[in-house]
Write a protein that holds these residues in place. Structure first.
Motif, PDB file in Angstrom:
ATOM      1  N   HIS A 194      -0.856  -3.826   2.649  1.00  0.00           N
ATOM      2  CA  HIS A 194      -0.570  -2.858   4.178  1.00  0.00           C
ATOM      3  C   HIS A 194      -0.996  -1.344   3.957  1.00  0.00           C
ATOM      4  O   HIS A 194      -1.075  -1.101   2.850  1.00  0.00           O
ATOM      5  CB  HIS A 194       0.910  -3.003   4.616  1.00  0.00           C
ATOM      6  CG  HIS A 194       1.909  -2.942   3.564  1.00  0.00           C
ATOM      7  ND1 HIS A 194       3.375  -2.942   3.788  1.00  0.00           N
ATOM      8  CD2 HIS A 194       1.891  -2.525   2.368  1.00  0.00           C
ATOM      9  CE1 HIS A 194       4.081  -2.914   2.677  1.00  0.00           C
ATOM     10  NE2 HIS A 194       3.350  -2.377   1.950  1.00  0.00           N
ATOM     11  N   SER A 196       1.182   0.826   4.582  1.00  0.00           N
ATOM     12  CA  SER A 196       2.585   1.415   4.410  1.00  0.00           C
ATOM     13  C   SER A 196       2.612   2.239   3.153  1.00  0.00           C
ATOM     14  O   SER A 196       3.395   3.469   3.030  1.00  0.00           O
ATOM     15  CB  SER A 196       3.822   0.697   4.337  1.00  0.00           C
ATOM     16  OG  SER A 196       3.669  -0.300   5.827  1.00  0.00           O
ATOM     17  N   GLN A 199       2.633   5.927   3.526  1.00  0.00           N
ATOM     18  CA  GLN A 199       3.583   6.802   4.107  1.00  0.00           C
ATOM     19  C   GLN A 199       4.252   7.543   2.778  1.00  0.00           C
ATOM     20  O   GLN A 199       4.443   8.600   2.805  1.00  0.00           O
ATOM     21  CB  GLN A 199       4.764   5.799   4.421  1.00  0.00           C
ATOM     22  CG  GLN A 199       4.442   5.143   5.465  1.00  0.00           C
ATOM     23  CD  GLN A 199       5.643   4.320   6.189  1.00  0.00           C
ATOM     24  OE1 GLN A 199       6.853   4.796   5.922  1.00  0.00           O
ATOM     25  NE2 GLN A 199       5.473   3.120   6.711  1.00  0.00           N
ATOM     26  N   ARG A 220      -4.750  -9.731   2.144  1.00  0.00           N
ATOM     27  CA  ARG A 220      -3.604 -10.569   2.023  1.00  0.00           C
ATOM     28  C   ARG A 220      -3.926 -11.985   1.596  1.00  0.00           C
ATOM     29  O   ARG A 220      -5.093 -12.219   1.772  1.00  0.00           O
ATOM     30  CB  ARG A 220      -2.905 -10.820   3.234  1.00  0.00           C
ATOM     31  CG  ARG A 220      -2.229  -9.625   3.736  1.00  0.00           C
ATOM     32  CD  ARG A 220      -0.691  -9.580   3.710  1.00  0.00           C
ATOM     33  NE  ARG A 220      -0.086  -8.245   4.150  1.00  0.00           N
ATOM     34  CZ  ARG A 220       0.637  -8.178   5.361  1.00  0.00           C
ATOM     35  NH1 ARG A 220       0.869  -9.213   5.871  1.00  0.00           N
ATOM     36  NH2 ARG A 220       0.893  -7.005   5.538  1.00  0.00           N
ATOM     37  N   GLN A 234      -5.419  -2.076   9.495  1.00  0.00           N
ATOM     38  CA  GLN A 234      -4.090  -1.620  10.140  1.00  0.00           C
ATOM     39  C   GLN A 234      -4.130  -0.084  10.422  1.00  0.00           C
ATOM     40  O   GLN A 234      -5.034   0.532   9.761  1.00  0.00           O
ATOM     41  CB  GLN A 234      -3.024  -1.871   8.910  1.00  0.00           C
ATOM     42  CG  GLN A 234      -2.308  -3.262   8.791  1.00  0.00           C
ATOM     43  CD  GLN A 234      -1.269  -3.466   7.918  1.00  0.00           C
ATOM     44  OE1 GLN A 234      -0.984  -2.579   6.996  1.00  0.00           O
ATOM     45  NE2 GLN A 234      -0.549  -4.560   8.277  1.00  0.00           N
ATOM     46  N   GLU A 236      -1.231   2.559  10.202  1.00  0.00           N
ATOM     47  CA  GLU A 236       0.050   2.952   9.893  1.00  0.00           C
ATOM     48  C   GLU A 236       0.503   4.245  10.765  1.00  0.00           C
ATOM     49  O   GLU A 236      -0.424   5.014  11.095  1.00  0.00           O
ATOM     50  CB  GLU A 236       0.128   3.175   8.450  1.00  0.00           C
ATOM     51  CG  GLU A 236       1.590   3.368   7.636  1.00  0.00           C
ATOM     52  CD  GLU A 236       2.374   1.902   7.755  1.00  0.00           C
ATOM     53  OE1 GLU A 236       1.639   0.988   7.657  1.00  0.00           O
ATOM     54  OE2 GLU A 236       3.498   1.994   7.430  1.00  0.00           O
ATOM     55  N   THR A 277      12.114  -0.302   6.681  1.00  0.00           N
ATOM     56  CA  THR A 277      12.762   0.241   7.854  1.00  0.00           C
ATOM     57  C   THR A 277      14.434  -0.190   8.413  1.00  0.00           C
ATOM     58  O   THR A 277      14.545  -1.360   7.973  1.00  0.00           O
ATOM     59  CB  THR A 277      11.736   0.059   9.243  1.00  0.00           C
ATOM     60  OG1 THR A 277      11.276  -1.245   9.184  1.00  0.00           O
ATOM     61  CG2 THR A 277      10.644   0.980   9.047  1.00  0.00           C
ATOM     62  N   GLY A 308       4.923  -4.053  14.020  1.00  0.00           N
ATOM     63  CA  GLY A 308       6.172  -3.878  13.393  1.00  0.00           C
ATOM     64  C   GLY A 308       6.347  -2.456  13.283  1.00  0.00           C
ATOM     65  O   GLY A 308       5.670  -1.479  13.181  1.00  0.00           O
ATOM     66  N   ALA A 334       8.576   4.654  11.831  1.00  0.00           N
ATOM     67  CA  ALA A 334       7.252   4.163  11.314  1.00  0.00           C
ATOM     68  C   ALA A 334       6.987   3.000  11.870  1.00  0.00           C
ATOM     69  O   ALA A 334       7.695   2.251  12.765  1.00  0.00           O
ATOM     70  CB  ALA A 334       7.254   4.038   9.621  1.00  0.00           C
ATOM     71  N   PHE A 335       5.608   2.876  11.986  1.00  0.00           N
ATOM     72  CA  PHE A 335       5.097   1.609  12.718  1.00  0.00           C
ATOM     73  C   PHE A 335       3.780   1.230  11.843  1.00  0.00           C
ATOM     74  O   PHE A 335       3.189   1.846  11.079  1.00  0.00           O
ATOM     75  CB  PHE A 335       4.893   1.798  14.125  1.00  0.00           C
ATOM     76  CG  PHE A 335       3.679   2.807  14.442  1.00  0.00           C
ATOM     77  CD1 PHE A 335       2.512   2.677  14.505  1.00  0.00           C
ATOM     78  CD2 PHE A 335       4.231   4.214  14.649  1.00  0.00           C
ATOM     79  CE1 PHE A 335       1.788   3.533  14.671  1.00  0.00           C
ATOM     80  CE2 PHE A 335       3.304   5.013  14.870  1.00  0.00           C
ATOM     81  CZ  PHE A 335       2.085   4.761  15.152  1.00  0.00           C
ATOM     82  N   GLY A 336       3.249   0.031  12.205  1.00  0.00           N
ATOM     83  CA  GLY A 336       2.087  -0.511  11.299  1.00  0.00           C
ATOM     84  C   GLY A 336       1.354  -1.507  12.417  1.00  0.00           C
ATOM     85  O   GLY A 336       2.229  -2.572  12.703  1.00  0.00           O
TER      86      GLY A 336
HETATM   87  N1  DAH Z   1       3.672  -2.871   6.676  1.00  0.00           N
HETATM   88  C1  DAH Z   1       3.887  -3.995   7.720  1.00  0.00           C
HETATM   89  C2  DAH Z   1       3.221  -5.187   7.533  1.00  0.00           C
HETATM   90  O1  DAH Z   1       2.071  -4.951   7.135  1.00  0.00           O
HETATM   91  C3  DAH Z   1       3.990  -3.473   9.052  1.00  0.00           C
HETATM   92  C4  DAH Z   1       4.949  -2.500   9.236  1.00  0.00           C
HETATM   93  C5  DAH Z   1       6.235  -2.646  10.065  1.00  0.00           C
HETATM   94  C6  DAH Z   1       4.625  -1.007   9.188  1.00  0.00           C
HETATM   95  C7  DAH Z   1       7.155  -1.807  10.103  1.00  0.00           C
HETATM   96  C8  DAH Z   1       5.657  -0.153   9.273  1.00  0.00           C
HETATM   97  C9  DAH Z   1       6.811  -0.440   9.754  1.00  0.00           C
HETATM   98  O2  DAH Z   1       5.295   1.177   8.845  1.00  0.00           O
HETATM   99  O3  DAH Z   1       7.772   0.577   9.874  1.00  0.00           O
HETATM  100  O4  DAH Z   1       3.406  -5.971   7.937  1.00  0.00           O
END
Ligand code: DAH
Length: 367
Positions: A194, A196, A199, A220, A234, A236, A277, A308, A334-336
């Motif tokens: 990912h 992430s 971050q 993956r 992705q 992020e 998170t 997410g 955060a989100f991805g």
């Molecule tokens: N890294 C997660 C994934 O690949 C996605 C994700 C979820 C990123 C929540 C985030 C987060 O920064 O807060 O499934």
């Protein structure tokens, strides 16, 4: 050799007829000229001092004319001479102009012909979706970051609060680089699962506040099917500052979805779990295809799961505490999101493979 006929009748009518006769042959001959040698013969025939038509006219018409007719004949002979000279000059010009024309015609380059059509490429739909989404965040003041695709276990898992042997690691199975067993686990290299890890890399580089989006490629150990690919992309997102709340997360993502998919799109947030998170959520958007009424694409729920997200877990801040990330003073969200996923929805693509096959018939639809 052409001979000018003698005149018996010197009446003005007869003279005019005789002159008209000569002029006719003058014009006919001049019209028939096509090359330089024909032109020269023509010129000599009319102008040669010895036996040229004009000389003959002079001799047979003018000199032979009886006294009273001399004036009439003289006028006509002068006019005829002027016509002959003018015609010969024009013939000369025409011949030269037309040989230049012929040269131009030969060298003519038709720049109006359509050339060989070499279509210029367009951005791949994945990059386009990525750029468009990144632009939405850029407009909100986010900066853009990147990180390595070959990552250490530390950044990909450990610092994101996936302890060694934690079952959450099983959800992101990947490829480790071979022959690293002698290294401590946290230093072992793998293909990042990912975006992430960027971050942590970002927070190591800069103290708060942070507002950043990170687009990139991830891997993956997933079999390829209509919606999954072992290599995908992705984006992020990370925002850290004082007083960042879950409301900021919701408002930001809701705005981003409306900006990307259209203002009629709604969002909703469901509890979920991610190690990095707390609380975590899955964000859903109202179905792009049916507008929320329910269709095959949204499995008749009216909603589609998209990404997410969550509030950054204080355990994550622990790893960058020395750089100003004290979870008693700051907070963040955060989100991805999967780029393929948002591209499939936005461009209504049936199968994820279409993005990777490189079939021009598919790709040119994005031109
Ligand atoms: N890294 C997660 C994934 O690949 C996605 C994700 C979820 C990123 C929540 C985030 C987060 O920064 O807060 O499934």
């Amino acid at each position: 050799m052409y001979t000018v006929p003698k005149l018996d009748d010197y009446s003005p009518d007869a003279l005019d007829r005789a002159v008209a006769e000569l002029l006719r042959s003058l014009e006919d001959e001049s019209a028939a000229l096509h090359d330089e040698s024909a032109y020269k013969a023509f010129r000599d025939r009319w102008l040669a001092r010895k036996n040229g038509v004009l000389t003959q006219v002079n001799d047979t018409w003018l000199k032979a004319a009886p006294g009273p007719a001399k004036r009439d004949v003289g006028q006509r002979v002068n006019a005829l001479k002027a016509r002959v000279e003018a015609t010969i000059e024009r013939a000369h010009e025409k011949l030269h102009a037309s040989s230049a024309d012929a040269k131009f015609a030969e060298e003519r380059l038709d720049i109006t012909l359509p050339g060989l059509h070499r279509p210029i490429g367009v951005r791949h739909p994945i990059l386009r979706a990525m750029d468009e989404m990144v632009a939405v965040f850029k407009a909100m003041g986010y900066s853009i970051g990147e990180g390595p695709e070959v990552e250490t276990d530390y950044y990909n898992f450990e610092s994101l609060n996936f302890p060694p042997n934690h079952p959450a690691r099983d959800t992101q199975d990947t490829l480790f680089i071979a022959g690293q067993d002698a290294k401590p686990l946290r230093e072992r290299l793998l293909l990042r699962t990912h975006t992430s890890p960027v971050q942590i890399r970002t927070m190591e580089q800069q103290p708060p506040p942070v507002r950043i989006v990170i687009p990139g490629k991830v891997h993956r150990n997933d079999p390829l099917d209509a919606t999954h690919s072992p290599v995908f992309h992705q984006i992020e997102g990370l925002a850290v500052d004082t007083n960042i709340t879950f409301c900021d997360l919701k408002g930001t993502l809701d705005h981003a979805m409306k900006a990307f998919f259209g203002s009629s799109v709604k969002t909703r947030f469901y509890p979920s779990f991610f190690p990095f998170t707390e609380p975590s959520a899955d964000m859903q958007v109202s179905c792009i295809f049916c507008g929320g009424k329910g269709c095959r694409k949204c499995k008749f729920s009216g909603w589609i799961e998209l990404l997410g997200c969550g509030m950054v877990d204080p355990n994550v801040f622990e790893f960058v505490k020395e750089n100003g990330y004290d979870s008693s003073k700051i907070s963040g969200f955060a989100f991805g999101m999967g780029v393929e996923r948002i591209a499939i929805l936005k461009y209504e693509v049936e199968e994820i493979q279409l993005f990777y096959e490189g079939d021009v018939r598919f790709l040119e639809q994005f031109a």
